[in-house]
Design a protein around this motif. Structure first.
Motif, short mmCIF file in Angstrom:
data_model
loop_
_atom_site.label_atom_id
_atom_site.label_comp_id
_atom_site.label_asym_id
_atom_site.label_seq_id
_atom_site.Cartn_x
_atom_site.Cartn_y
_atom_site.Cartn_z
N LYS A 54 -5.66 22.00 -8.51
CA LYS A 54 -6.55 22.30 -9.49
C LYS A 54 -7.83 21.44 -9.27
N VAL A 55 -9.07 22.30 -9.50
CA VAL A 55 -10.61 22.03 -9.61
C VAL A 55 -11.23 22.24 -10.67
N GLY A 56 -12.46 21.19 -10.98
CA GLY A 56 -12.89 21.27 -12.03
C GLY A 56 -14.19 21.40 -11.71
N ILE A 57 -14.54 22.48 -13.04
CA ILE A 57 -16.02 22.38 -13.48
C ILE A 57 -16.32 21.74 -14.78
N LEU A 58 -17.77 21.25 -14.51
CA LEU A 58 -18.22 20.10 -15.50
C LEU A 58 -19.67 20.95 -14.99
N HIS A 59 -20.00 20.76 -16.59
CA HIS A 59 -21.41 21.86 -16.60
C HIS A 59 -21.76 21.80 -18.62
N SER A 60 -22.77 21.32 -18.50
CA SER A 60 -23.27 21.63 -19.51
C SER A 60 -23.23 23.05 -20.82
N LEU A 61 -22.58 23.19 -21.14
CA LEU A 61 -21.86 24.22 -21.96
C LEU A 61 -22.65 24.25 -23.79
N SER A 62 -23.42 22.94 -23.61
CA SER A 62 -23.51 23.03 -25.11
C SER A 62 -24.75 21.97 -24.81
N GLY A 63 -26.01 21.80 -26.02
CA GLY A 63 -26.95 21.21 -25.61
C GLY A 63 -28.53 21.91 -25.12
N THR A 64 -29.33 20.75 -25.14
CA THR A 64 -30.65 22.15 -24.62
C THR A 64 -30.63 22.60 -22.24
N MET A 65 -29.59 22.31 -22.20
CA MET A 65 -29.50 22.45 -20.23
C MET A 65 -28.37 23.87 -20.60
N ALA A 79 -15.79 33.24 -8.94
CA ALA A 79 -15.88 33.24 -7.65
C ALA A 79 -13.90 32.37 -7.00
N ILE A 80 -14.11 31.67 -8.15
CA ILE A 80 -12.04 31.91 -8.90
C ILE A 80 -11.05 32.67 -8.32
N GLU A 81 -11.83 33.54 -9.36
CA GLU A 81 -11.38 35.12 -9.67
C GLU A 81 -11.18 35.58 -8.69
N GLU A 82 -11.72 35.87 -7.92
CA GLU A 82 -12.06 36.68 -6.49
C GLU A 82 -10.46 36.26 -6.03
N ILE A 83 -10.91 35.01 -5.37
CA ILE A 83 -10.23 34.58 -4.36
C ILE A 83 -8.24 34.24 -5.32
N ASN A 84 -8.74 33.84 -5.91
CA ASN A 84 -7.38 34.12 -6.70
C ASN A 84 -6.66 35.51 -6.49
N ALA A 85 -7.32 36.48 -6.92
CA ALA A 85 -7.22 38.06 -6.39
C ALA A 85 -6.46 38.31 -4.75
N LYS A 92 -2.10 29.02 -2.60
CA LYS A 92 -1.13 28.82 -3.97
C LYS A 92 -3.11 29.57 -5.16
N GLN A 93 -2.75 29.27 -6.11
CA GLN A 93 -3.90 29.97 -6.98
C GLN A 93 -4.66 28.87 -7.48
N ILE A 94 -5.71 28.74 -8.11
CA ILE A 94 -6.77 27.99 -7.82
C ILE A 94 -6.86 28.06 -9.83
N GLU A 95 -6.46 26.24 -9.97
CA GLU A 95 -6.70 26.37 -11.91
C GLU A 95 -8.10 25.38 -12.20
N ALA A 96 -8.60 26.16 -12.59
CA ALA A 96 -10.04 25.35 -12.95
C ALA A 96 -10.52 25.15 -14.35
N ILE A 97 -10.02 23.05 -14.68
CA ILE A 97 -10.84 22.75 -15.32
C ILE A 97 -11.83 22.71 -15.60
N VAL A 98 -12.05 22.72 -16.99
CA VAL A 98 -13.89 23.45 -17.30
C VAL A 98 -13.82 22.14 -18.62
N GLU A 99 -14.92 21.88 -18.42
CA GLU A 99 -15.41 20.67 -19.21
C GLU A 99 -16.79 20.40 -19.73
N ASP A 100 -18.08 20.15 -20.86
CA ASP A 100 -18.67 20.37 -21.25
C ASP A 100 -19.19 18.61 -21.44
N GLY A 101 -20.24 19.09 -19.78
CA GLY A 101 -21.02 17.72 -20.33
C GLY A 101 -22.13 17.42 -21.33
N ALA A 102 -22.16 18.27 -22.19
CA ALA A 102 -22.94 18.74 -23.24
C ALA A 102 -24.64 17.65 -23.12
#
Length: 436
Positions: A54-65, A79-85, A92-102
């Motif tokens: 498990k890896v985390g992805i943490l960026h703004s998917l909403s708001g000004t940024m 990149a994760i898709e390519e590495i998994n392929a 092991k396969q990478i599982e990404a958990i995406v969070e919105d910093g907003a």
């Protein structure tokens, strides 16, 4: 980016990578971290157990940024898709958990805590603004965890818990100032968003101009997300009545209003060239090339870099997200940091934090931007480039260094940090030491 576009992006990310885990009830939540203590555990996070990592992805998917950060998420997912392929990491396969910093800095800190404590990720790829990075830094340091940060920034920081794959000031801002002094003039007006990156960047620029015979004729800031740019344009015209350089460190939606209104005010690039350090191909596409043609940006990567690695990257990104899409520097830095992390994990033979941290230093990659190498200060060596916006919204590269430039996190123009360096491979030096 339209609201509909954001919704579609979020739905797409959820479908491809799975939704994030729901927050636990308050009664089940872990106790708050003790601000006075540092958790120095090196146990494998739970995300390294089982059949996936498990890896985390943490960026703004909403708001000004969101105008900038959604594309960075796309690059990390690619990149994760390519590495998994190609077999994943350590089988092991990478599982990404995406969070919105907003686009909200306390939210970034909350989401970082969730990814580490509840989701048990082994690393996090995230942040854009320095404000968001500064907000999560205490989280990663108190928990002795690991953040990979992909965007150019102001320097004046060197954390054991962060790997920086964007440019330090000596790999972007300082070379841009040198080029402008030589080619465009010695009078500068500085405009930026009102937070740590633009203000620190402008402190560096002012010191550099003073040392090299340039002049700062004005300096002004907008709150992040503010579009009331008319007062700033009025000040620019008053301070530079016959033309001069505008150095732009605005971020997010403010750039849309800024470039449209400077054109409407007659501040054309022949007399008022704008050098931006947060405008790249994606922002040009969204703002409109008609407003940016002829202006400049300083980065380490442009889509127009000619190399087999870049051709492959651009083709893969377009195949996944659409043939009309463009790539840019933060996207490329985000894409390669996933690969650098993968190499470090494989070199360490484990996802345990301390072995991976040690193994990351020295990792090299023939990236789309060229050869990059992770240095002992947790920053990478990078080629410096300056581009000019052309008719198709891409950049003509008008300047490039002959070889990668080593990163200098502690600025050598600013008196308080001149003479200092960073080396995490030497326990006697660490994040800041005085060079002899």
């Amino acid at each position: 980016m339209s609201r509909l576009g954001r919704r579609k992006f979020l739905l797409y990310g959820s479908a491809t990578l799975g939704t994030s885990l729901l927050l636990k009830a308050c009664a089940d939540a872990p106790p708050p971290a003790d601000d006075t203590a540092t958790d120095t555990t090196t146990e494998t996070p739970s995300g390294g157990e089982g059949d996936t990592i498990k890896v985390g992805i943490l960026h703004s998917l909403s708001g000004t940024m969101a105008i900038s950060e959604t594309t960075v998420v796309e690059a990390e997912q690619l990149a994760i898709e390519e590495i998994n392929a190609s077999g994943g990491v350590l089988g092991k396969q990478i599982e990404a958990i995406v969070e919105d910093g907003a686009s909200d800095w306390p939210t970034f800190a909350e989401k970082a805590t969730k990814l580490i404590d509840q989701d048990g990720v082994v690393t996090v790829f995230g942040c854009w603004t320095s404000a968001s990075r500064k907000a999560v830094l205490p989280v990663f340091e108190s928990k002795n965890h690991m953040l990979w940060y992909p965007v150019q920034y102001e320097g004046q920081e060197c954390s054991k818990n962060i790997f920086y794959t964007g440019a330090a000031p000596n790999q972007q801002i300082e070379p841009a100032v040198d080029w402008l002094l030589e080619n465009k003039g010695k009078e500068f007006f500085l405009v930026g968003s009102d937070y740590v990156f633009p203000r620190t960047a402008n402190t560096i620029i002012k010191a550099q101009l003073e040392a090299k015979g340039g002049t700062t004729v004005g300096e002004d800031y907008l709150p992040l997300g503010n579009t009331e740019v008319t007062p700033i344009i009025t000040k620019i015209k008053a301070a530079l009545p016959n033309g001069g350089v505008i150095f732009n460190s605005l971020n997010g939606d403010s750039n849309v209003a800024f470039f449209k209104q400077i054109q409407a005010a007659g501040l054309t690039p022949d007399k008022y060239p704008v050098m931006s350090v947060s405008i790249a191909e994606e922002e040009v596409r969204q703002i409109g090339v008609e407003y940016l043609k002829g202006h400049y940006a300083a980065w380490n990567y442009f889509q127009t870099v000619e190399s087999p690695e870049n051709e492959k990257f651009v083709e893969a990104f377009r195949a996944k997200y659409g043939q009309d899409r463009v790539t840019n520097d933060p996207m490329e830095a985000a894409y390669i940091m996933v690969y650098l992390w993968k190499q470090a994990v494989e070199a360490a033979g484990t996802t345990d934090l301390e072995p991976v941290r040690s193994a990351a230093v020295g990792q090299s990659l023939q990236a789309p931007e060229g050869l990059v190498t992770m240095q002992p200060n947790h920053h990478i060596s990078k080629t410096v480039r300056i581009g000019q916006v052309r008719d198709d919204g891409l950049f003509d590269i008008v300047f490039a260094t002959d070889a990668p430039v080593d990163p200098i996190p502690w600025n050598q123009y600013v008196a308080e940090t001149k003479g200092f360096a960073c080396d995490w491979t030497d326990p006697a030096k660490g994040g800041k030491y005085k060079m002899s």
